[in-house]
Design an enzyme around this catalytic site. Sequence first.
Site, PDB file in Angstrom:
ATOM      1  N   LYS A 192     -35.963 -22.057  -7.712  1.00 26.55           N
ATOM      2  CA  LYS A 192     -35.431 -20.824  -8.294  1.00 26.55           C
ATOM      3  C   LYS A 192     -34.087 -20.503  -7.632  1.00 26.55           C
ATOM      4  CE  LYS A 192     -36.949 -16.234  -9.756  1.00 26.55           C
ATOM      5  NZ  LYS A 192     -38.095 -15.312  -9.874  1.00 26.55           N
ATOM      6  N   GLU A 226     -53.111  -7.984 -14.315  1.00 23.31           N
ATOM      7  CA  GLU A 226     -53.315  -6.533 -14.410  1.00 23.31           C
ATOM      8  C   GLU A 226     -54.772  -6.161 -14.638  1.00 23.31           C
ATOM      9  OE1 GLU A 226     -49.130  -7.582 -15.454  1.00 23.31           O
ATOM     10  OE2 GLU A 226     -51.071  -8.252 -16.214  1.00 23.31           O
ATOM     11  N   ARG A 257     -51.742  -3.689 -20.492  1.00 23.21           N
ATOM     12  CA  ARG A 257     -52.512  -4.928 -20.540  1.00 23.21           C
ATOM     13  C   ARG A 257     -53.916  -4.758 -19.950  1.00 23.21           C
ATOM     14  NH1 ARG A 257     -48.456  -9.766 -18.862  1.00 23.21           N
ATOM     15  NH2 ARG A 257     -49.634 -10.811 -20.494  1.00 23.21           N
TER      16      ARG A 257
END
Length: 641
Positions: free
Chosen positions: A258, A345, A373
């Site tokens: 990344k 979640e 969610r």
Amino acid sequence: MAHLKDINDPASLRNLAVGELPLLAQELRDFIIEAVATKEGHLGASLGVVELTLALHYVFNTPTDPLIWDVGHQAYGHKILTGRREAFETNRQWKGISGFPAREESPYDAFGVGHSSTGVSAGLGMALAALEEGLTDASALDRNHIVVVGDAAIASGMAMEGLNHAGATKANLLVILNDNQMGIDPAVGALKQHFKKLVGAKDHNNTRVVKATPNFFTALGFAYTGVIDGHDLPTLITTLKALKAQKGPRLLHIKTTKGKGLPLAEADQVTYHAPGKFNAQTGQRNPKTATGPAKYQEVFGQTMLELAGMFPEIMAITPAMPTGSSLKYMMDAYPSRALDVGIAEQHAVTLAAGMATAGKLPYCTIYSTFLQRAYDQLIHDVALQRLPVVFCIDRAGLVGQDGATHHGVFDLAFLLPIPHISIAVPSDEGQLRNLLYTVAQQHASHKAAGTLDKMGPIAIRYPRGAGALNEWKKPFAPLPFAKGVQHKKGTKIAVVCLGPLKHQAMTAIRALENQKDTAQKAQGAFGLYDMIYAKPFDQALVQEILSQYSCVVTLEDGVIQGGFGQSLAAYFNTITQQETSSKNRQQYSPQKNLQNYPPPKFVHLGIPDQFVSHGKPEVLYAQLGLDASGLTETFRKLLDA
């Protein structure tokens, strides 16, 4: 030699020789760095997939072969290569292009992806539809469906559900695991460790000649290829060509870095996920002056650290947002009591419920848009069982440049109908601090009295960004439960506020009181109220308001439909109906009899029935007439009515 300026679509990319692509990769990486350095946005994820982006569009026939980016902030290079290079300077700006793939923006954006872990399910849906289409059109069977799953999205429950289904089908689906060991923060959990141990064949030779060692993905029915270097363009292209020739569910496992290509971004991957403005040559972030009010997130994080030291029963949970929420402070000091559970979640909410049954006080710290969610868990696992879970709902209201997928405007409307739950909405960071403390104090009192089963859950919602106070770190002071505040008493128009828009309302009222053409009418006409609690709200204060004003304006930073303002109007209708019924039975309520007063006119201000686009928050609120200027005009019209 081709240059980025010559590439207007993937078709022109495919005309190049493989040897020309490394230079193009460097140009694309430089373009992303230059754009984000000046305009801001997501940086690290897109830098990490530059080579993959080029290879995918080079090998596959996009958009006929649908390409899905999961999560969507990996897709900057994809957007630049698919006809949006010139428009990229408008990325995430009002009326500009979206920071995420958006189907209405380009045929190359096969699926809108703002939240994570949806790609496998969406791609599988397309692939299964192609199998059906293939019954009458054989060309549909040659269509490849590619899903790039990165930034820890693979570990989410929804991704697992999609993989579990896909592996048992004949769908022509290629899942590419972009394994960079990161989300926004470092990835967590057992799968991360499993991926570290996977080692693939060294020689692909355009075919899968080496059988993969059994692993998580082969157990789910996927033909596994990997692990390969995601920054090695020739190997990527060779491998993708081999996989293109295969059918059925396949998974390619690549390793990437990344922030690749910008040393500071590689070294500090959390900060450079979305670094703000920076020097494109050095990577050094532009200095920010630490003046003005603190961010709500900073106040939350520092307050949680204090409370954890005062109340040993406190635990805290975040689904993959420890830095963004500032829960990192508590995690560093109390690593066994503050947990990052990854992009999970549903798990986070039910985990909190389990902790609550054991006598703990869990603070479940979750962005408003992501709480959507876990709605079933919120109702079934927490509220139904009346468990004392504190939902710290971050990023409430309009969050800005991430746009419709990330605005936190629905939480009030979906929380209000749930029994047993209390909802508090601080209008400044001092109230946030004291609400967090008040809940801990209440929990301690209930636990001492043996009445934790009577406490129930509470949601505390607050916005992203700076607050309103220059001094927030004061001694804790408990806030009275379900009580609002009268800031200003008036005679004609009551402005009933929930949350930080109170400050814009104050500014608007002062403007009308000080303008020559409105001063005489405005002086003393406006009342201003800060409700603090949306549920249960201060009934005594509300009845006083309803009996004293001919016009009641409700102001909130959530959707109007089903929101706080409509709940207030519904309460008025319910009370007046009850009074009529009681009067008919000659039973009189001790409450103020609202039937004796003319019914007020209700005006509800908030987010209209539409998805709000991306742009800076101040621009979005102005577009909706919810900034001080817009409220001034609205109040002026009501004053003249």
